[in-house]
Write a protein that holds these residues in place. Structure first.
Motif, PDB file in Angstrom:
ATOM      1  N   GLY A   1       2.080   1.590  -3.033  1.00 25.40           N
ATOM      2  CA  GLY A   1       2.162   2.327  -4.149  1.00 25.40           C
ATOM      3  C   GLY A   1       1.134   4.043  -3.754  1.00 25.40           C
ATOM      4  N   GLU A   2       1.513   3.881  -2.136  1.00 26.10           N
ATOM      5  CA  GLU A   2       1.386   5.681  -2.521  1.00 26.10           C
ATOM      6  C   GLU A   2       2.631   6.617  -2.827  1.00 26.10           C
ATOM      7  OE1 GLU A   2       0.127   8.055   1.427  1.00 26.10           O
ATOM      8  OE2 GLU A   2       0.445   5.785   1.679  1.00 26.10           O
TER       9      GLU A   2
ATOM     10  N   LYS B   1       4.700   6.308  -5.321  1.00 24.05           N
ATOM     11  CA  LYS B   1       3.454   6.479  -7.035  1.00 24.05           C
ATOM     12  C   LYS B   1       3.317   6.706  -7.012  1.00 24.05           C
ATOM     13  CE  LYS B   1       5.015   4.585 -11.192  1.00 24.05           C
ATOM     14  NZ  LYS B   1       3.881   5.092 -12.032  1.00 24.05           N
ATOM     15  N   HIS B   2       2.057   6.887  -6.665  1.00 21.94           N
ATOM     16  CA  HIS B   2       1.103   8.490  -6.511  1.00 21.94           C
ATOM     17  C   HIS B   2       1.455   9.807  -6.747  1.00 21.94           C
ATOM     18  CE1 HIS B   2      -3.421   9.240  -7.109  1.00 21.94           C
ATOM     19  NE2 HIS B   2      -2.914  10.071  -5.526  1.00 21.94           N
ATOM     20  N   LEU B   3       2.332   9.236  -5.342  1.00 22.63           N
ATOM     21  CA  LEU B   3       2.503  11.196  -4.998  1.00 22.63           C
ATOM     22  C   LEU B   3       2.922  11.163  -5.906  1.00 22.63           C
ATOM     23  CD1 LEU B   3       2.939  10.582  -1.077  1.00 22.63           C
ATOM     24  CD2 LEU B   3       1.875  12.179  -1.987  1.00 22.63           C
ATOM     25  N   TYR B   4       4.463  10.360  -6.304  1.00 21.69           N
ATOM     26  CA  TYR B   4       5.286  10.860  -7.358  1.00 21.69           C
ATOM     27  C   TYR B   4       4.595  11.775  -9.062  1.00 21.69           C
ATOM     28  CZ  TYR B   4       9.536  11.283 -10.646  1.00 21.69           C
ATOM     29  OH  TYR B   4       9.706  11.852 -11.204  1.00 21.69           O
ATOM     30  N   ASP B   5       3.121  10.348  -9.512  1.00 25.65           N
ATOM     31  CA  ASP B   5       2.936  10.522 -10.595  1.00 25.65           C
ATOM     32  C   ASP B   5       1.741  11.916 -10.627  1.00 25.65           C
ATOM     33  OD1 ASP B   5       3.674   8.711 -11.490  1.00 25.65           O
ATOM     34  OD2 ASP B   5       2.294   7.407 -11.332  1.00 25.65           O
ATOM     35  N   THR B   6       1.048  11.603  -9.140  1.00 23.59           N
ATOM     36  CA  THR B   6       0.625  13.552  -9.391  1.00 23.59           C
ATOM     37  C   THR B   6       1.400  15.057  -8.702  1.00 23.59           C
ATOM     38  OG1 THR B   6      -0.754  11.413  -8.403  1.00 23.59           O
ATOM     39  CG2 THR B   6      -1.263  14.735  -7.920  1.00 23.59           C
TER      40      THR B   6
ATOM     41  N   LYS C   1       1.037  -1.049   0.393  1.00 25.06           N
ATOM     42  CA  LYS C   1      -0.069  -0.015  -0.170  1.00 25.06           C
ATOM     43  C   LYS C   1       1.162   1.749   0.260  1.00 25.06           C
ATOM     44  CE  LYS C   1      -3.768  -1.391   2.214  1.00 25.06           C
ATOM     45  NZ  LYS C   1      -4.686  -2.233   3.639  1.00 25.06           N
TER      46      LYS C   1
END
Length: 209
Positions: free
Chosen positions: A113-114, A116-121, A110
């Motif tokens: 994935g968080e 990765k999400h922070l970086y992508d966003t 989890k």
């Protein structure tokens, strides 16, 4: 003859592995090798060790508050160098080293994935968020290598994020003394989140101006 009832013998509960590790870390603050141990702990925590270096940093700063900022600098240096090692594990040795570590610290992936999400966003700001907040730094460093985040951004975020974290701890003890020790340990994560909110608001205001 009647025997008087006796109270059941209480067996002392053996401390958990994590608690024993915590006590072992704290014990280093009472030795001449506390500073070396701080550097090694900060380095190791960035990729594999479960106890955050803040624990030993606080103990050292309380004992020698005049050297608080020197301890913060040593802790930051060790953590950033350890972060480079974690990045390398993610980039070059994830299957052999990184993945087994993730199964220990992030079994459901989890947090992985968080990150990765922070970086992508948010790009760099997402990486900085991960470096400051309670996201396990070892997961952050390994994930950064796996997802091939910009190494320059990773380094800048690590220096700023970890530097803020450790200098905040040392600064509070330097100015507040022993009475802040327990309070810092209890509420440090909230302090980190609060700083992040102020930082985002500040950049928002600058953008509007």
């Amino acid at each position: 003859m009647e025997l008087e009832p006796t109270e059941p013998v209480k067996v002392a509960k053996r401390p958990s592995v994590l608690k024993r590790a915590y006590d072992w870390v704290i014990a280093w603050s009472e030795t001449p090798y506390g500073t070396v141990a701080l550097f090694v702990l900060a380095f190791a925590e960035s990729s594999c060790f479960p106890i955050p270096p803040d624990v030993l940093l606080i103990a050292l700063c309380v004992g020698r508050s005049k050297s608080a900022f020197r301890f913060a600098a040593i802790c930051t240096l060790g953590s950033v160098l350890g972060g480079i090692a974690g990045y390398g594990i993610g980039l070059l040795a994830f299957d052999t080293i990184g993945q087994p570590l993730m199964k220990i610290y992030d079994p459901d992936q989890k947090v992985f994935g968080e990150v990765k999400h922070l970086y992508d966003t948010w790009g760099f700001w997402g990486v900085l968020t991960a470096a400051i907040t309670p996201i396990p730094y070892k997961v952050f460093t390994i994930a950064s290598g796996v997802f091939k985040f910009s190494f320059a951004q990773f380094m800048l975020a690590s220096v700023l994020g970890r530097g803020f974290r450790f200098f905040l701890v040392s600064g509070l003890i330097f100015w507040g003394g022993d009475r802040l020790k327990d309070w810092i340990e209890k509420y440090f994560d909230w302090l980190a989140w609060g700083f992040l909110v102020v930082l985002i608001l500040g950049f928002g205001i600058l953008k509007l101006l």
